[in-house]
Design a protein around this motif. Structure first.
Motif, PDB file in Angstrom:
ATOM      1  N   LEU A  71     -18.554  54.110 -37.995  1.00  0.00           N
ATOM      2  CA  LEU A  71     -17.478  55.016 -38.840  1.00  0.00           C
ATOM      3  C   LEU A  71     -15.600  54.203 -39.103  1.00  0.00           C
ATOM      4  O   LEU A  71     -15.165  54.401 -39.295  1.00  0.00           O
ATOM      5  CB  LEU A  71     -16.921  56.106 -37.355  1.00  0.00           C
ATOM      6  N   ALA A  72     -16.262  53.352 -37.670  1.00  0.00           N
ATOM      7  CA  ALA A  72     -14.326  52.070 -38.863  1.00  0.00           C
ATOM      8  C   ALA A  72     -14.820  52.200 -39.642  1.00  0.00           C
ATOM      9  O   ALA A  72     -13.533  51.699 -40.597  1.00  0.00           O
ATOM     10  CB  ALA A  72     -14.303  51.262 -37.110  1.00  0.00           C
ATOM     11  N   VAL A  73     -15.601  51.288 -40.407  1.00  0.00           N
ATOM     12  CA  VAL A  73     -15.866  50.754 -41.685  1.00  0.00           C
ATOM     13  C   VAL A  73     -15.391  51.609 -42.443  1.00  0.00           C
ATOM     14  O   VAL A  73     -14.835  51.142 -43.045  1.00  0.00           O
ATOM     15  CB  VAL A  73     -16.708  50.116 -41.423  1.00  0.00           C
ATOM     16  N   GLY A  74     -15.538  52.692 -42.630  1.00  0.00           N
ATOM     17  CA  GLY A  74     -15.510  53.978 -43.261  1.00  0.00           C
ATOM     18  C   GLY A  74     -14.501  54.339 -43.088  1.00  0.00           C
ATOM     19  O   GLY A  74     -13.700  55.081 -44.243  1.00  0.00           O
ATOM     20  N   LEU A  75     -13.509  54.347 -42.090  1.00  0.00           N
ATOM     21  CA  LEU A  75     -12.452  54.197 -42.217  1.00  0.00           C
ATOM     22  C   LEU A  75     -11.459  53.789 -42.429  1.00  0.00           C
ATOM     23  O   LEU A  75      -9.948  53.264 -42.242  1.00  0.00           O
ATOM     24  CB  LEU A  75     -12.227  54.513 -40.766  1.00  0.00           C
ATOM     25  N   GLY A  76     -11.836  51.684 -42.730  1.00  0.00           N
ATOM     26  CA  GLY A  76     -10.957  51.236 -42.768  1.00  0.00           C
ATOM     27  C   GLY A  76     -10.798  49.912 -42.010  1.00  0.00           C
ATOM     28  O   GLY A  76      -9.335  49.261 -42.699  1.00  0.00           O
ATOM     29  N   LEU A  77     -11.312  50.248 -40.776  1.00  0.00           N
ATOM     30  CA  LEU A  77     -10.859  49.043 -40.463  1.00  0.00           C
ATOM     31  C   LEU A  77     -11.589  47.808 -40.457  1.00  0.00           C
ATOM     32  O   LEU A  77     -12.609  48.348 -40.896  1.00  0.00           O
ATOM     33  CB  LEU A  77     -11.119  49.801 -38.629  1.00  0.00           C
ATOM     34  N   ASP A  78     -11.096  46.615 -39.816  1.00  0.00           N
ATOM     35  CA  ASP A  78     -12.186  45.200 -39.951  1.00  0.00           C
ATOM     36  C   ASP A  78     -12.655  45.515 -38.868  1.00  0.00           C
ATOM     37  O   ASP A  78     -11.888  44.613 -37.898  1.00  0.00           O
ATOM     38  CB  ASP A  78     -10.322  44.210 -39.939  1.00  0.00           C
ATOM     39  N   VAL A  79     -14.190  45.333 -38.549  1.00  0.00           N
ATOM     40  CA  VAL A  79     -14.936  45.501 -38.153  1.00  0.00           C
ATOM     41  C   VAL A  79     -15.736  43.866 -38.053  1.00  0.00           C
ATOM     42  O   VAL A  79     -15.761  43.749 -39.210  1.00  0.00           O
ATOM     43  CB  VAL A  79     -15.886  46.243 -38.150  1.00  0.00           C
ATOM     44  N   ARG A  80     -16.279  43.367 -36.415  1.00  0.00           N
ATOM     45  CA  ARG A  80     -16.245  41.960 -36.719  1.00  0.00           C
ATOM     46  C   ARG A  80     -17.613  42.756 -35.493  1.00  0.00           C
ATOM     47  O   ARG A  80     -17.430  43.349 -34.485  1.00  0.00           O
ATOM     48  CB  ARG A  80     -15.294  40.845 -36.520  1.00  0.00           C
TER      49      ARG A  80
ATOM     50  N   ALA B 262     -14.514  58.033 -30.757  1.00  0.00           N
ATOM     51  CA  ALA B 262     -14.478  58.647 -32.276  1.00  0.00           C
ATOM     52  C   ALA B 262     -13.654  59.373 -32.503  1.00  0.00           C
ATOM     53  O   ALA B 262     -13.083  59.124 -33.362  1.00  0.00           O
ATOM     54  CB  ALA B 262     -15.607  59.357 -32.085  1.00  0.00           C
ATOM     55  N   TRP B 263     -12.517  59.843 -31.672  1.00  0.00           N
ATOM     56  CA  TRP B 263     -11.247  60.059 -32.321  1.00  0.00           C
ATOM     57  C   TRP B 263     -10.527  58.989 -31.515  1.00  0.00           C
ATOM     58  O   TRP B 263      -9.639  59.217 -32.385  1.00  0.00           O
ATOM     59  CB  TRP B 263     -11.244  61.291 -30.783  1.00  0.00           C
ATOM     60  N   MET B 264     -10.600  58.334 -31.055  1.00  0.00           N
ATOM     61  CA  MET B 264      -9.678  56.946 -30.837  1.00  0.00           C
ATOM     62  C   MET B 264     -10.302  55.977 -32.063  1.00  0.00           C
ATOM     63  O   MET B 264      -8.220  56.091 -32.800  1.00  0.00           O
ATOM     64  CB  MET B 264     -10.474  56.088 -29.380  1.00  0.00           C
ATOM     65  N   VAL B 265     -10.971  56.384 -32.564  1.00  0.00           N
ATOM     66  CA  VAL B 265     -11.910  55.301 -34.045  1.00  0.00           C
ATOM     67  C   VAL B 265     -10.652  55.848 -34.780  1.00  0.00           C
ATOM     68  O   VAL B 265      -9.763  55.674 -35.589  1.00  0.00           O
ATOM     69  CB  VAL B 265     -13.310  54.972 -34.148  1.00  0.00           C
ATOM     70  N   ARG B 266     -10.968  57.210 -35.395  1.00  0.00           N
ATOM     71  CA  ARG B 266      -9.778  57.621 -35.949  1.00  0.00           C
ATOM     72  C   ARG B 266      -8.071  58.012 -35.985  1.00  0.00           C
ATOM     73  O   ARG B 266      -7.521  57.656 -37.200  1.00  0.00           O
ATOM     74  CB  ARG B 266     -10.241  59.607 -36.466  1.00  0.00           C
ATOM     75  N   SER B 267      -7.866  58.128 -34.628  1.00  0.00           N
ATOM     76  CA  SER B 267      -6.681  57.624 -34.365  1.00  0.00           C
ATOM     77  C   SER B 267      -5.723  55.790 -34.839  1.00  0.00           C
ATOM     78  O   SER B 267      -5.090  56.074 -35.111  1.00  0.00           O
ATOM     79  CB  SER B 267      -6.135  58.169 -32.979  1.00  0.00           C
ATOM     80  N   LEU B 268      -6.932  55.670 -34.469  1.00  0.00           N
ATOM     81  CA  LEU B 268      -6.348  54.112 -34.724  1.00  0.00           C
ATOM     82  C   LEU B 268      -6.132  53.978 -35.805  1.00  0.00           C
ATOM     83  O   LEU B 268      -4.910  53.232 -36.729  1.00  0.00           O
ATOM     84  CB  LEU B 268      -7.727  52.642 -34.238  1.00  0.00           C
ATOM     85  N   ALA B 269      -7.597  54.774 -37.125  1.00  0.00           N
ATOM     86  CA  ALA B 269      -7.220  54.342 -38.484  1.00  0.00           C
ATOM     87  C   ALA B 269      -5.810  54.718 -39.019  1.00  0.00           C
ATOM     88  O   ALA B 269      -5.357  54.791 -40.191  1.00  0.00           O
ATOM     89  CB  ALA B 269      -8.606  54.607 -39.024  1.00  0.00           C
ATOM     90  N   GLU B 270      -5.635  55.518 -38.403  1.00  0.00           N
ATOM     91  CA  GLU B 270      -4.137  56.459 -39.069  1.00  0.00           C
ATOM     92  C   GLU B 270      -3.006  55.424 -38.468  1.00  0.00           C
ATOM     93  O   GLU B 270      -2.236  55.437 -39.604  1.00  0.00           O
ATOM     94  CB  GLU B 270      -4.647  57.779 -38.684  1.00  0.00           C
ATOM     95  N   ARG B 271      -3.736  54.968 -37.731  1.00  0.00           N
ATOM     96  CA  ARG B 271      -1.533  54.170 -37.166  1.00  0.00           C
ATOM     97  C   ARG B 271      -1.953  53.059 -38.259  1.00  0.00           C
ATOM     98  O   ARG B 271      -0.881  52.359 -38.491  1.00  0.00           O
ATOM     99  CB  ARG B 271      -1.635  53.390 -35.879  1.00  0.00           C
ATOM    100  N   VAL B 272      -3.130  52.204 -37.980  1.00  0.00           N
ATOM    101  CA  VAL B 272      -3.489  51.421 -39.305  1.00  0.00           C
ATOM    102  C   VAL B 272      -3.155  51.345 -40.730  1.00  0.00           C
ATOM    103  O   VAL B 272      -1.832  50.758 -41.568  1.00  0.00           O
ATOM    104  CB  VAL B 272      -4.613  50.570 -39.712  1.00  0.00           C
ATOM    105  N   ARG B 273      -3.300  52.569 -40.868  1.00  0.00           N
ATOM    106  CA  ARG B 273      -2.993  53.023 -42.892  1.00  0.00           C
ATOM    107  C   ARG B 273      -1.403  53.284 -42.175  1.00  0.00           C
ATOM    108  O   ARG B 273      -1.050  52.922 -43.798  1.00  0.00           O
ATOM    109  CB  ARG B 273      -3.934  54.446 -43.096  1.00  0.00           C
ATOM    110  N   ASP B 274      -0.802  54.004 -41.815  1.00  0.00           N
ATOM    111  CA  ASP B 274       0.421  54.522 -42.030  1.00  0.00           C
ATOM    112  C   ASP B 274       1.629  53.552 -41.327  1.00  0.00           C
ATOM    113  O   ASP B 274       3.235  53.468 -42.205  1.00  0.00           O
ATOM    114  CB  ASP B 274       1.091  55.653 -40.718  1.00  0.00           C
ATOM    115  N   GLU B 275       1.329  52.401 -40.577  1.00  0.00           N
ATOM    116  CA  GLU B 275       2.243  51.649 -40.112  1.00  0.00           C
ATOM    117  C   GLU B 275       1.677  49.910 -40.527  1.00  0.00           C
ATOM    118  O   GLU B 275       2.421  49.079 -39.638  1.00  0.00           O
ATOM    119  CB  GLU B 275       2.355  50.868 -38.526  1.00  0.00           C
TER     120      GLU B 275
END
Length: 261
Positions: A67-76, A38-51
């Protein structure tokens, strides 16, 4: 991220943050399940947002997907993506050969499918998860509900001839009901204390009728990222033999982690 994390959560966070450095633009990623993942998913979402990284994700459980969808990640789905560049997941135990016990979060079947559909698997863990020999953590075995008591008896009978110390087998419960996995199966927890031959045990368990999959991950993990409460992070690559050590700074409170559990 809360400023008052306990030492174990600090270790999980820095391992997760370091592992996300391996993610590159355009990757197809498997997202693990559990507190460290879960920490990894949040860290990934931060990189996606900032970079502005473009990544496509496949989750190993419903709760990770949410969790991933809620943080804006593209989940398939894995069927949509077909093959992954990298999976990052946690582990309940790992040994010097990077063999793992997984399934404490009851997602072992989908975790193993996703990990084996990846070019590379990175495990993130705190230092307490490293063991000389697997088995102190109960080994999860996913079984179909039909005839699970018979399956349990067959597992117990099989353990008599295996190189293990303990042989207690328990059905995992949630409240007063058997736990149901995302696949609507049950979990048997094998309290073995020590597993002398993980490869043999994994092969034998999966031959028992009613067993769907077991939580031994053999020859699947390529790299482990180990976090420590003081911010130190060690990266071990089983293929190259590389061992790196660095440090990850704990971030201020005002970031994507604020308000997360």
């Amino acid at each position: 991220m809360p400023a008052d994390l306990n030492p174990i959560d600090n270790a999980k966070f820095v391992a997760a943050r370091r592992a996300v450095d391996f993610v590159e633009d355009g990757m197809k990623l498997g997202l693990g399940t559990g507190s460290t993942a879960a920490w990894m998913v949040r860290s990934l979402a931060e990189r996606v947002r900032d970079e502005g990284l473009r990544v496509t994700c496949v989750a190993t459980s419903r709760r990770t997907a949410e969790l991933a969808v809620g943080l804006g990640l593209d989940v398939r789905t894995l069927d949509e993506v077909k093959w992954l560049d990298l999976t990052i997941d946690g582990a309940d135990e790992f040994d010097t050969h990077l063999n793992l016990i997984k399934g404490g979060g009851a997602a072992l079947l989908q975790e193993k499918i996703v990990a084996t559909a990846s070019d590379q698997m990175i495990v993130i863990a705190d230092a307490a998860k490293e063991v000389a020999q697997l088995g102190a953590f109960p080994l999860p075995v996913e079984v179909i509900p039909f005839g699970w008591r018979t399956t349990k008896a067959l597992v117990e009978e099989t353990l008599v001839s295996m190189d293990v110390i303990g042989r207690e087998v328990t059905l995992r419960m949630t409240g007063d009901q058997p736990l149901r996995t995302d696949g609507q199966n049950h979990i048997l927890d094998l309290h073995l204390n020590r597993i002398g031959n993980p490869r043999q045990l994994s092969l034998v368990l999966n031959q028992i009728p009613g067993v769907v999959e077991n939580g031994l991950f053999i020859d699947i993990c390529d790299t482990v990222v180990v976090g420590h409460p003081d911010g130190r992070v060690q990266v071990r690559d089983i293929n190259s033999g590389r061992f790196d050590e660095g440090r990850v700074a704990l971030p201020p409170v005002e970031n994507i982690f604020a308000g997360q559990d």
